[in-house]
Structures are given as structure tokens and as C-alpha cells.
Design a protein around this motif. Structure first.
Motif, PDB file in Angstrom:
ATOM      1  N   ILE A   1       0.858  -1.187   0.000  1.00  0.00           N
ATOM      2  CA  ILE A   1       0.000   0.000   0.000  1.00  0.00           C
ATOM      3  C   ILE A   1       0.896   1.239   0.000  1.00  0.00           C
ATOM      4  N   PRO A   2       0.671   2.163  -0.934  1.00  0.00           N
ATOM      5  CA  PRO A   2       1.485   3.380  -0.978  1.00  0.00           C
ATOM      6  C   PRO A   2       1.399   4.161   0.341  1.00  0.00           C
ATOM      7  N   LYS A   3       2.480   4.827   0.687  1.00  0.00           N
ATOM      8  CA  LYS A   3       2.573   5.538   1.958  1.00  0.00           C
ATOM      9  C   LYS A   3       1.465   6.580   2.122  1.00  0.00           C
ATOM     10  N   ALA A   4       1.100   7.239   1.050  1.00  0.00           N
ATOM     11  CA  ALA A   4       0.070   8.279   1.113  1.00  0.00           C
ATOM     12  C   ALA A   4      -1.310   7.711   1.463  1.00  0.00           C
ATOM     13  N   PHE A   5      -1.525   6.438   1.214  1.00  0.00           N
ATOM     14  CA  PHE A   5      -2.825   5.826   1.472  1.00  0.00           C
ATOM     15  C   PHE A   5      -2.907   5.103   2.815  1.00  0.00           C
ATOM     16  N   ARG A   6      -1.817   5.011   3.527  1.00  0.00           N
ATOM     17  CA  ARG A   6      -1.828   4.270   4.794  1.00  0.00           C
ATOM     18  C   ARG A   6      -2.686   4.968   5.851  1.00  0.00           C
ATOM     19  N   ASN A   7      -3.207   4.179   6.772  1.00  0.00           N
ATOM     20  CA  ASN A   7      -3.972   4.611   7.933  1.00  0.00           C
ATOM     21  C   ASN A   7      -5.339   5.192   7.543  1.00  0.00           C
ATOM     22  N   VAL A   8      -5.612   6.460   7.853  1.00  0.00           N
ATOM     23  CA  VAL A   8      -6.957   7.018   7.674  1.00  0.00           C
ATOM     24  C   VAL A   8      -7.415   7.023   6.214  1.00  0.00           C
ATOM     25  N   PRO A   9      -6.588   7.423   5.234  1.00  0.00           N
ATOM     26  CA  PRO A   9      -7.084   7.379   3.848  1.00  0.00           C
ATOM     27  C   PRO A   9      -7.549   5.982   3.431  1.00  0.00           C
ATOM     28  N   MET A  10      -6.786   4.967   3.786  1.00  0.00           N
ATOM     29  CA  MET A  10      -7.175   3.611   3.424  1.00  0.00           C
ATOM     30  C   MET A  10      -8.410   3.166   4.195  1.00  0.00           C
ATOM     31  N   ALA A  11      -8.544   3.629   5.435  1.00  0.00           N
ATOM     32  CA  ALA A  11      -9.743   3.314   6.213  1.00  0.00           C
ATOM     33  C   ALA A  11     -10.979   3.940   5.565  1.00  0.00           C
ATOM     34  N   MET A  12     -10.842   5.162   5.070  1.00  0.00           N
ATOM     35  CA  MET A  12     -11.978   5.822   4.396  1.00  0.00           C
ATOM     36  C   MET A  12     -12.335   5.101   3.098  1.00  0.00           C
ATOM     37  N   ILE A  13     -11.329   4.699   2.347  1.00  0.00           N
ATOM     38  CA  ILE A  13     -11.587   3.947   1.117  1.00  0.00           C
ATOM     39  C   ILE A  13     -12.270   2.630   1.459  1.00  0.00           C
ATOM     40  N   THR A  14     -11.798   1.964   2.489  1.00  0.00           N
ATOM     41  CA  THR A  14     -12.391   0.699   2.910  1.00  0.00           C
ATOM     42  C   THR A  14     -13.837   0.893   3.343  1.00  0.00           C
ATOM     43  N   LEU A  15     -14.106   1.949   4.121  1.00  0.00           N
ATOM     44  CA  LEU A  15     -15.485   2.239   4.524  1.00  0.00           C
ATOM     45  C   LEU A  15     -16.375   2.483   3.314  1.00  0.00           C
ATOM     46  N   GLY A  16     -15.856   3.195   2.332  1.00  0.00           N
ATOM     47  CA  GLY A  16     -16.627   3.442   1.113  1.00  0.00           C
ATOM     48  C   GLY A  16     -16.959   2.155   0.370  1.00  0.00           C
ATOM     49  N   LEU A  17     -15.977   1.275   0.255  1.00  0.00           N
ATOM     50  CA  LEU A  17     -16.210  -0.005  -0.421  1.00  0.00           C
ATOM     51  C   LEU A  17     -17.179  -0.885   0.364  1.00  0.00           C
ATOM     52  N   MET A  18     -17.059  -0.862   1.697  1.00  0.00           N
ATOM     53  CA  MET A  18     -17.987  -1.624   2.525  1.00  0.00           C
ATOM     54  C   MET A  18     -19.405  -1.070   2.395  1.00  0.00           C
ATOM     55  N   SER A  19     -19.528   0.248   2.294  1.00  0.00           N
ATOM     56  CA  SER A  19     -20.847   0.872   2.110  1.00  0.00           C
ATOM     57  C   SER A  19     -21.480   0.428   0.805  1.00  0.00           C
ATOM     58  N   ILE A  20     -20.674   0.384  -0.241  1.00  0.00           N
ATOM     59  CA  ILE A  20     -21.169  -0.085  -1.538  1.00  0.00           C
ATOM     60  C   ILE A  20     -21.624  -1.539  -1.430  1.00  0.00           C
ATOM     61  N   ALA A  21     -20.829  -2.359  -0.763  1.00  0.00           N
ATOM     62  CA  ALA A  21     -21.191  -3.773  -0.606  1.00  0.00           C
ATOM     63  C   ALA A  21     -22.491  -3.925   0.176  1.00  0.00           C
ATOM     64  N   PHE A  22     -22.648  -3.165   1.259  1.00  0.00           N
ATOM     65  CA  PHE A  22     -23.860  -3.282   2.067  1.00  0.00           C
ATOM     66  C   PHE A  22     -25.081  -2.675   1.377  1.00  0.00           C
ATOM     67  N   SER A  23     -24.870  -1.809   0.409  1.00  0.00           N
ATOM     68  CA  SER A  23     -26.028  -1.256  -0.317  1.00  0.00           C
ATOM     69  C   SER A  23     -26.730  -2.327  -1.127  1.00  0.00           C
ATOM     70  N   GLY A  24     -26.040  -3.427  -1.393  1.00  0.00           N
ATOM     71  CA  GLY A  24     -26.667  -4.549  -2.098  1.00  0.00           C
ATOM     72  C   GLY A  24     -27.817  -5.165  -1.324  1.00  0.00           C
ATOM     73  N   PHE A  25     -27.815  -5.034   0.009  1.00  0.00           N
ATOM     74  CA  PHE A  25     -28.919  -5.576   0.798  1.00  0.00           C
ATOM     75  C   PHE A  25     -30.223  -4.842   0.523  1.00  0.00           C
ATOM     76  N   SER A  26     -30.140  -3.571   0.119  1.00  0.00           N
ATOM     77  CA  SER A  26     -31.374  -2.813  -0.128  1.00  0.00           C
ATOM     78  C   SER A  26     -32.156  -3.374  -1.303  1.00  0.00           C
ATOM     79  N   GLY A  27     -31.488  -4.050  -2.222  1.00  0.00           N
ATOM     80  CA  GLY A  27     -32.168  -4.644  -3.372  1.00  0.00           C
ATOM     81  C   GLY A  27     -32.973  -5.882  -3.016  1.00  0.00           C
ATOM     82  N   MET A  28     -32.781  -6.411  -1.814  1.00  0.00           N
ATOM     83  CA  MET A  28     -33.502  -7.623  -1.418  1.00  0.00           C
ATOM     84  C   MET A  28     -34.996  -7.369  -1.208  1.00  0.00           C
ATOM     85  N   PHE A  29     -35.383  -6.121  -0.927  1.00  0.00           N
ATOM     86  CA  PHE A  29     -36.770  -5.823  -0.637  1.00  0.00           C
ATOM     87  C   PHE A  29     -37.325  -4.765  -1.578  1.00  0.00           C
ATOM     88  N   GLY A  30     -36.676  -4.571  -2.713  1.00  0.00           N
ATOM     89  CA  GLY A  30     -37.096  -3.514  -3.626  1.00  0.00           C
ATOM     90  C   GLY A  30     -37.944  -3.988  -4.644  1.00  0.00           C
TER      91      GLY A  30
END
Length: 192
Positions: free
Chosen positions: A163-192
Motif C-alpha cells: 500500500i502506498p505511503k500516502a494511502f496508509r492509515n486514515v485514507p485507506m480506512a476511508m476507502i475501505t469504509l466506502g467499499l464496505m458501504s457499496i457492498a452493504f447497499s446490495g442488501f437494499s435490493g432484497m426488498f425492492g
């Protein structure tokens, strides 16, 4: 009462306060360096949110409505602050290592927007007491799940030297949270 399974599932997975509503991001980033501290924070928030949901519903229903609704935020923050103080005293006495690991983030549960948001949204949606308790517990479980998953992922990429130095710690955590949010948005399609 038939509504409770839907409240539980939707609050944990579809309307997760971290992934879908983006509340509680500060402690989500702050205490997820290690799984142990995420577990401790998750348990503390679970206690506070669940009890705060029930107590604030009772206060709102029997004291504030209909003429004192303008005092909701103040009353709810006082309840949350009291519960956080109880958790803080308990952890300081029984688990000093965890108390030290959580550091400033433990008293900041009082100002965690997710904790207040759950209490306010529960009374605004018109839930009864039992629905409010299950909604609060589900919101806390969703928060608990989010921070523990994030901590587990962060522990894995902290040992990765690719992982590049500029992305370590908080930046990578924010990217990870964003990707996890996208993944969890798939649950909304279960009842749509």
C-alpha cells in the motif's frame, strides 16, 4: 410486533448507521486500528444505544410530548452522557487496559452522532417501546459489526507493504469504509 424482524434486518444491514447513513464515522476510524479496541467500543456503544433508546423513548413519551418537544435534544444528550459515564466508570474499574485503549473515544460516545441519531429517529418514526428497544439494539449491532469488520480489514492491510505511503492509515480506512458501504447497499435490493 410483526414489524420487529424487519426492523432488525433493515437496521443492521440496509439502513446501517455507519454504511448507509454515515453516522458514527469518527469512532469508526478512531478505534479500528485493532480488533480488541473495536470490540470494546462496540460493546460500550451497544450498551449506551440500547439503554438510551429505551430511556429516551420513555422520557419523550411521558414527559416531553406534546408541549416540551423542543427539549428533546438536551434531554437525550443528558441521558446519553449519564450512560456513558456509567460505562466509563465500569471500564476504568474492571478493564483498565481496554479503558486506556479506547482513550478519548470512550467519552466521545456522548457526542457520537449515531447514538443521538438513533434516539431521535426512534421517537420520530413513531415506534413503540419494544420496537424502539429492538431498533436501538439493531443499530448498535450494526455499528458493532461495522467497526469490527473495519478493524479486521485494517489489521490485514497494516502489515501489507504494497500500500502506498500516502494511502496508509486514515485514507485507506476511508476507502475501505466506502467499499464496505457499496457492498452493504446490495442488501437494499432484497426488498425492492
Amino acid at each position: 410486533m410483526q414489524n420487529i424482524p424487519m426492523i432488525i434486518f433493515s437496521t443492521i444491514f440496509i439502513n446501517n448507521y455507519v454504511f448507509a447513513q454515515f453516522l458514527g464515522i469518527c469512532p469508526s476510524i478512531g478505534v479500528t486500528n485493532k480488533v480488541e479496541s473495536a470490540l470494546g467500543m462496540g460493546m460500550a456503544v451497544t450498551f449506551v444505544v440500547t439503554f438510551a433508546s429505551a430511556i429516551t423513548w420513555l422520557i419523550d413519551t411521558y414527559l416531553l410530548q406534546p408541549n416540551l418537544i423542543y427539549l428533546r435534544t438536551i434531554a437525550f444528550i443528558l441521558v446519553i452522557a449519564t450512560l456513558v459515564q456509567i460505562v466509563e466508570m465500569f471500564l476504568k474499574k474492571s478493564a483498565p487496559g481496554l479503558y486506556g485503549a479506547l482513550g478519548i473515544y470512550l467519552p466521545l460516545i456522548t457526542t457520537n452522532c449515531m447514538v443521538l441519531g438513533v434516539a431521535l429517529l426512534n421517537v420520530q418514526t413513531g415506534y413503540g417501546l419494544i420496537e424502539t428497544i429492538f431498533s436501538g439494539l439493531s443499530a448498535a449491532i450494526g455499528f458493532f459489526m461495522a467497526i469490527v469488520l473495519l478493524a479486521a480489514i485494517r489489521e490485514r492491510y497494516d502489515i501489507n507493504d504494497q500500500i502506498p505511503k500516502a494511502f496508509r492509515n486514515v485514507p485507506m480506512a476511508m476507502i475501505t469504509l466506502g467499499l464496505m458501504s457499496i457492498a452493504f447497499s446490495g442488501f437494499s435490493g432484497m426488498f425492492g
